[in-house]
Scaffold this motif. Structure first.
Motif, mmCIF file in Angstrom:
data_model
loop_
_atom_site.group_PDB
_atom_site.id
_atom_site.type_symbol
_atom_site.label_atom_id
_atom_site.label_comp_id
_atom_site.label_asym_id
_atom_site.label_seq_id
_atom_site.Cartn_x
_atom_site.Cartn_y
_atom_site.Cartn_z
ATOM 1 N N GLY A 397 -6.706 -183.214 -24.719
ATOM 2 C CA GLY A 397 -6.842 -181.797 -24.445
ATOM 3 C C GLY A 397 -7.651 -181.090 -25.513
ATOM 4 N N TYR A 398 -7.427 -181.446 -26.768
ATOM 5 C CA TYR A 398 -8.184 -180.859 -27.878
ATOM 6 C C TYR A 398 -9.674 -181.122 -27.699
ATOM 7 C CZ TYR A 398 -9.749 -180.399 -32.795
ATOM 8 O OH TYR A 398 -10.401 -180.065 -33.951
ATOM 9 N N ARG A 399 -10.020 -182.345 -27.333
ATOM 10 C CA ARG A 399 -11.434 -182.685 -27.153
ATOM 11 C C ARG A 399 -12.042 -181.926 -25.975
ATOM 12 N NH1 ARG A 399 -9.205 -187.928 -27.467
ATOM 13 N NH2 ARG A 399 -9.854 -188.362 -25.309
ATOM 14 N N MET A 400 -11.324 -181.864 -24.860
ATOM 15 C CA MET A 400 -11.864 -181.194 -23.677
ATOM 16 C C MET A 400 -12.027 -179.694 -23.919
ATOM 17 S SD MET A 400 -12.471 -183.518 -21.382
ATOM 18 C CE MET A 400 -12.999 -184.514 -22.791
ATOM 19 N N LEU A 401 -11.066 -179.084 -24.600
ATOM 20 C CA LEU A 401 -11.173 -177.651 -24.872
ATOM 21 C C LEU A 401 -12.358 -177.358 -25.779
ATOM 22 C CD1 LEU A 401 -7.428 -176.643 -25.414
ATOM 23 C CD2 LEU A 401 -8.860 -176.217 -23.407
ATOM 24 N N GLY A 402 -12.703 -178.288 -26.655
ATOM 25 C CA GLY A 402 -13.862 -178.099 -27.514
ATOM 26 C C GLY A 402 -15.167 -178.039 -26.747
ATOM 27 N N LEU A 403 -15.160 -178.535 -25.505
ATOM 28 C CA LEU A 403 -16.364 -178.525 -24.678
ATOM 29 C C LEU A 403 -16.512 -177.250 -23.863
ATOM 30 C CD1 LEU A 403 -16.098 -182.176 -23.314
ATOM 31 C CD2 LEU A 403 -17.716 -181.361 -25.043
ATOM 32 N N ALA A 404 -15.440 -176.476 -23.722
ATOM 33 C CA ALA A 404 -15.486 -175.273 -22.878
ATOM 34 C C ALA A 404 -16.552 -174.313 -23.399
ATOM 35 C CB ALA A 404 -14.121 -174.602 -22.858
ATOM 36 N N PRO A 405 -17.439 -173.818 -22.528
ATOM 37 C CA PRO A 405 -18.558 -172.981 -22.982
ATOM 38 C C PRO A 405 -18.192 -171.517 -23.183
ATOM 39 C CG PRO A 405 -18.728 -173.313 -20.630
ATOM 40 C CD PRO A 405 -17.510 -174.091 -21.074
ATOM 41 N N VAL A 406 -16.967 -171.242 -23.620
ATOM 42 C CA VAL A 406 -16.507 -169.874 -23.823
ATOM 43 C C VAL A 406 -15.802 -169.783 -25.165
ATOM 44 C CG1 VAL A 406 -16.317 -169.335 -21.369
ATOM 45 C CG2 VAL A 406 -14.369 -170.366 -22.544
ATOM 46 N N VAL A 413 -8.327 -171.360 -17.791
ATOM 47 C CA VAL A 413 -9.511 -172.081 -18.264
ATOM 48 C C VAL A 413 -9.110 -173.393 -18.907
ATOM 49 C CG1 VAL A 413 -11.412 -171.992 -19.916
ATOM 50 C CG2 VAL A 413 -10.888 -170.001 -18.513
ATOM 51 N N ALA A 414 -8.056 -173.370 -19.708
ATOM 52 C CA ALA A 414 -7.603 -174.610 -20.336
ATOM 53 C C ALA A 414 -7.184 -175.636 -19.293
ATOM 54 C CB ALA A 414 -6.438 -174.308 -21.289
ATOM 55 N N ALA A 415 -6.492 -175.189 -18.252
ATOM 56 C CA ALA A 415 -6.058 -176.107 -17.196
ATOM 57 C C ALA A 415 -7.251 -176.736 -16.505
ATOM 58 C CB ALA A 415 -5.189 -175.361 -16.190
ATOM 59 N N GLU A 416 -8.285 -175.949 -16.215
ATOM 60 C CA GLU A 416 -9.461 -176.504 -15.550
ATOM 61 C C GLU A 416 -10.233 -177.436 -16.474
ATOM 62 O OE1 GLU A 416 -10.195 -176.399 -12.496
ATOM 63 O OE2 GLU A 416 -8.804 -174.842 -11.804
ATOM 64 N N ALA A 417 -10.413 -177.051 -17.742
ATOM 65 C CA ALA A 417 -11.160 -177.891 -18.672
ATOM 66 C C ALA A 417 -10.513 -179.260 -18.821
ATOM 67 C CB ALA A 417 -11.260 -177.204 -20.031
ATOM 68 N N CYS A 418 -9.186 -179.276 -18.835
ATOM 69 C CA CYS A 418 -8.456 -180.524 -19.089
ATOM 70 C C CYS A 418 -7.922 -181.176 -17.820
ATOM 71 C CB CYS A 418 -7.297 -180.249 -20.047
ATOM 72 S SG CYS A 418 -7.794 -179.500 -21.606
ATOM 73 N N GLU A 424 1.316 -177.326 -17.876
ATOM 74 C CA GLU A 424 0.903 -178.322 -18.863
ATOM 75 C C GLU A 424 -0.129 -177.728 -19.825
ATOM 76 O OE1 GLU A 424 1.330 -182.366 -16.128
ATOM 77 O OE2 GLU A 424 -0.533 -181.194 -16.086
ATOM 78 N N ALA A 425 -1.055 -176.951 -19.282
ATOM 79 C CA ALA A 425 -2.061 -176.311 -20.135
ATOM 80 C C ALA A 425 -1.418 -175.313 -21.084
ATOM 81 C CB ALA A 425 -3.110 -175.623 -19.269
ATOM 82 N N ASP A 426 -0.410 -174.603 -20.607
ATOM 83 C CA ASP A 426 0.290 -173.626 -21.447
ATOM 84 C C ASP A 426 0.931 -174.324 -22.642
ATOM 85 O OD1 ASP A 426 1.189 -171.146 -22.207
ATOM 86 O OD2 ASP A 426 2.944 -171.189 -20.912
ATOM 87 N N ARG A 427 1.576 -175.464 -22.377
ATOM 88 C CA ARG A 427 2.202 -176.218 -23.471
ATOM 89 C C ARG A 427 1.152 -176.759 -24.429
ATOM 90 N NH1 ARG A 427 5.631 -177.961 -19.295
ATOM 91 N NH2 ARG A 427 4.438 -179.895 -19.023
ATOM 92 N N LEU A 428 0.022 -177.221 -23.893
ATOM 93 C CA LEU A 428 -1.038 -177.750 -24.749
ATOM 94 C C LEU A 428 -1.551 -176.677 -25.708
ATOM 95 C CD1 LEU A 428 -3.240 -179.838 -25.539
ATOM 96 C CD2 LEU A 428 -4.610 -178.933 -23.646
ATOM 97 N N LEU A 429 -1.847 -175.485 -25.198
ATOM 98 C CA LEU A 429 -2.326 -174.400 -26.050
ATOM 99 C C LEU A 429 -1.308 -174.063 -27.128
ATOM 100 C CD1 LEU A 429 -3.826 -172.099 -23.273
ATOM 101 C CD2 LEU A 429 -5.131 -173.383 -24.974
#
Length: 833
Positions: A397-406, A413-418, A424-429
């Motif tokens: 998740g950390y790697r995928m969020l680093g790619l988000a262009p925002v 957004v986190a859920a879609e990126a990952c 699950e995205a809420d817990r990741l953040l």
């Protein structure tokens, strides 16, 4: 902040003499901010031995403090706050007096004495409440450590220019704490800037391109109430300087990359303070009077203190050598210390020596004691250590969020990126924020949704890991999912806000799984406002990666943002990108839509001739489509449906209507009339009743502008009836407003006809109140004022203009100035500027 005066201080001290709590607060303020001699004078004043000399001592102390406060904004702010508290303790039996010919209308004013004319105009019913004073600078972390020397130097910079603007440049390596220091300094001076504190992230060192001055000027101008932002950068900068002239504001320009990026953003007020942070020295700002404050890394003992605040003094005291080793390995960079401390804090049973070993290279992370360019090695080492300890799902998740262009990340957004579920995205953040890899910014005040942000270096680190560990296809898919989410969410907003504009298809590489965080039209508009920067980033990303269809669809879906909130620079840029993408894709329908929507932006931005050129191209494209479709039908080739032919005709009529509007705003009334008369039968022929009614309104408007109110009446009456039948209350009210204006101009001296026409205008105001259009409420009230002025009824005209001014105040600064000039020219009192 208003400068404190000796008489004010003397009055406050007189009250404090009999109130120990107020006196103690005063002494604390003076001891903390004033020089040693003045502090001693304050102690003498507080001494019970001052006796008969107390009055003279009080006067001397007040004079000394007033002189110092004139050169120390921090002292002035603290004294102003203390005076407010002291005067609040004044006896309740002090009477107020309203003398002379003073008149108070509506609102009650409490003051000691008022002499002369006082006119207070309350906000009209249904208008928005007064705009809040901007307080945009983010809070400082609780673990902020030391920097007393640097804060004192910044205070001296502010004190050296009491009569001119202050510009301070804070520079230093990445992660050294430039932004935190600037925030701490400015927040400590908050009371000295009653007109607001503003913040802009210039993104000088993010993965995306640095922010352009025009983008940031739009944000700043909207924050001071300028809802109509010019498209030209020079005009934007000039308007910003005008809007801030005389204002006492503080501005933080964060992460600047060059002096050229900063210069257009500098405010115009002589009492403004601007702080700029940058990794570069920005020596070019020296010609603008900048004072330069290079920021060094923390001393080793300061880094240990910061570590102690983050993990607890007891753990540091148990392992002082390990704490010293961690501080040295982090090379004095606060960011590196905080990242290491977050990992240690999350493992209370792990010895501090384990982190010291990891940073020292014994954990396989490599040597970190050789700090290189801008401290990146130390930070990368600390980040690598934190990354290696993440569970596999969090690491991905950390790697995928680093790619988000925002820049900012929400749950969707986190859920879609990952490719995760929302929970699950809420817990990741939350987990990544817990270990300081993400910054939790709290909920967005406009939408209520949570926001997280990477530090620039952390985002770079995450993206580099993605390049090392994830295949190109997976990385591409993550970016595409984020872009598609913004397309989907903007399309949903468009369907709620401007459903008639939604005529072109939407296609996705993979339909987003997340629903946008809004369910109604007001929520959709708030989301578009909050996400405008990210929507543009998604659009630019789509164009850069060759996703041409997605690029023009995004520009099309953002139309309600442009129409309702009028960010002209973004409106024009989006459609320039969308037009180029539509042409590369060879989609003539999309090309036509980009030309007409983009032409509307150019027209509204005052670029009338460019708008005529765009609408002219749109007309050519539309007529080519019509000819091709008709030719195909005549030759019996292909299966051309009625729906496609109607769409082509509609595009042709839209281009003609746009040409008419552009010529109307340019003052070319004959040309405008010609194009409107061409558009009207086309819209009627395809059954586009609402469009035909809008063209009729424009024909009525042109007739009014040309002094032909009798010709305007039938067009406007027909438009009113059609729009009511189409259930379009907003545009039906516009038709009624013009209808009432035309009727007034035809009424002459017929009192009954005048009364009837005024009733139509008043009804239009009520209908605009129901639809929430404050701007049109003000416009119709202005029409009433103009009519009264034409009939030589100055008192009635003044009352209508004042009501109009009260409504314009919340929505349109240019219109406020225009009405004020009208009233000023008639010698009328205007109320507060």
């Amino acid at each position: 902040m208003d400068q404190v005066t000796a008489p004010e201080l003397q009055a406050g001290l007189a009250l404090a003499a009999a109130r120990p709590a107020v006196a103690r607060a005063f002494l604390d303020t003076v001891r903390a901010r004033a020089d040693t001699a003045t502090a001693a004078l304050a102690d003498a004043w507080a001494s019970p031995r001052s006796g008969t000399d107390s009055e003279e001592l009080t006067r001397s102390l007040a004079v000394a403090l007033a002189e110092q406060a004139a050169h120390r904004p921090g002292l002035a702010g603290d004294l102003r706050a203390w005076l407010g508290a002291a005067l609040a303790c004044a006896p309740a039996d002090v009477a107020n007096a309203v003398g002379g010919d003073a008149r108070v209308h509506g609102t009650v004013v409490q003051a000691h004495g008022i002499h002369g004319g006082v006119h207070i105009h309350p906000a009209a019913p249904g208008t928005e409440r007064a705009r809040a004073v901007p307080r945009q600078i983010p809070a400082v972390p609780a673990h902020f450590t030391n920097r007393e020397r640097e804060l004192a130097a910044l205070d001296r910079t502010a004190a050296t220019s009491p009569d001119g603007p202050v510009l301070a440049v804070i520079s230093g390596p990445a992660g050294v704490g430039k932004t935190t220091l600037a925030r701490r300094w400015l927040l400590g001076l908050a009371d000295a800037f009653p007109d607001g504190q503003f913040y802009a992230d210039l993104r000088g060192h993010s993965d995306s391109d640095p922010a352009r001055p025009g983008e940031l000027l739009g944000q700043l101008l909207r924050a001071v109430g300028e809802d109509r932002v010019p498209a030209d950068l020079g005009e934007q900068s000039a308007l910003w300087r005008s809007a801030t002239a005389g204002a006492r504001i503080a501005l933080l320009l964060d992460n600047a990359v060059s002096a050229a990026q900063v210069r257009p953003l500098l405010p115009g007020g002589a009492r403004a303070l601007t702080a700029v942070t940058s990794r570069g020295r920005l020596s070019g700002l020296g010609m603008d009077g900048a004072a330069f404050h290079p920021l060094d890394v923390l001393a080793t003992h300061e880094a240990v203190e910061l570590l102690s605040r983050r993990i607890g003094a007891d753990r540091v005291s148990r392992e002082p050598e390990a704490a010293l080793s961690v501080a040295r390995a982090c090379a004095g960079l606060p960011l590196a210390v905080c990242v290491a401390a977050a990992r240690v804090a999350a493992r209370p049973r792990q010895p501090l020596a384990a982190m010291a070993g990891a940073l020292d290279g014994r954990g396989g992370g490599g040597a970190l004691d050789a700090l290189r360019v801008e401290g990146e090695y130390a930070v990368r080492g600390a980040l690598d250590t934190s990354y290696r300890l993440l569970p596999p799902e969090h690491a991905r998740g950390y790697r995928m969020l680093g790619l988000a262009p925002v820049q900012l990340l929400g749950v969707e957004v986190a859920a879609e990126a990952c490719a995760l579920r929302g929970d699950e995205a809420d817990r990741l953040l939350d987990e990544l924020a817990e270990v300081n890899l993400l910054e939790d910014l709290g909920p967005d005040p406009r939408t209520g949704t949570g926001r997280y942000r990477f530090h620039d270096l952390v985002k770079t680190h995450a993206a580099q890991l993605a390049a090392d560990h994830d295949g190109r296809a997976d990385a591409e898919a993550a970016v595409r999912r984020v872009v598609d989410f913004y397309l989907y969410a903007a399309t949903e907003a468009e369907s709620l806000l401007t459903p008639s504009h939604r005529i072109l298809p939407r296609r996705y590489a993979r339909h987003p799984a997340q629903r946008p965080p809004f369910t109604d039209a007001p929520g959709a508009l708030r989301w578009l406002d909050a996400e405008r920067t990210h929507l543009m980033a998604a659009l630019r990303t789509a164009a850069e990666r060759g996703w041409d269809e997605t690029a023009w669809m995004l520009a099309d879906a953002m139309f309600p943002l442009f129409l309702r909130l009028r960010p002209y620079d973004l409106w024009i840029e989006a459609h320039e990108i969308g037009l180029a993408a539509a042409r590369r894709a060879g989609d003539r329908a999309a090309e036509s839509q980009m030309l007409t929507s983009g032409g509307t932006g150019l027209r509204n931005a005052g670029r009338h001739d460019e708008a005529v050129a765009w609408f002219g191209q749109a007309l050519e494209v539309a007529r080519e489509r019509v000819a091709a479709l008709e030719s195909g039908r005549a030759q019996g080739t292909g299966s051309v449906g009625q729906e496609e032919r109607t769409a082509a005709r509609r595009a042709e009529a839209q281009a003609l209507h746009g040409l008419g509007q552009s010529h109307r705003l340019a003052g070319r009334l004959a040309e405008a009339t010609r194009y409107f008369r061409l558009a009207l039968p086309l819209r009627e022929a395809i059954g586009y009743r609402r469009g035909a009614a809008l063209t009729r309104i424009c024909l009525g408007d042109v007739a009014l502008a040309d002094g032909r109110p009798q010709e305007a009446l039938p067009q406007l009456a027909a438009a009113r009836a059609e729009l009511l039948a189409e259930d379009d209350p907003y545009d039906a009210a516009r038709a009624l407003a013009f209808l009432g204006q035309a009727a007034l101009r035809c009424a002459g001296d017929d009192a009954s006809a005048v009364e009837s026409a005024e009733a139509q205008l008043k009804q239009a105001v009520r209908e605009f109140e129901e639809t929430g259009s404050v701007h049109w409420q003000a416009r119709v009230l202005e029409m009433l004022g103009e009519a009264a002025e034409e009939r030589r009824e100055p008192e009635r005209a003044r009352r209508w203009y004042e009501q109009s001014l009260a409504r314009y105040a919340s929505v349109s600064a240019p219109d406020v100035r225009r009405i004020q000039e009208r009233l000023r020219g008639r010698g009328e009192a205007l109320g507060p500027e």
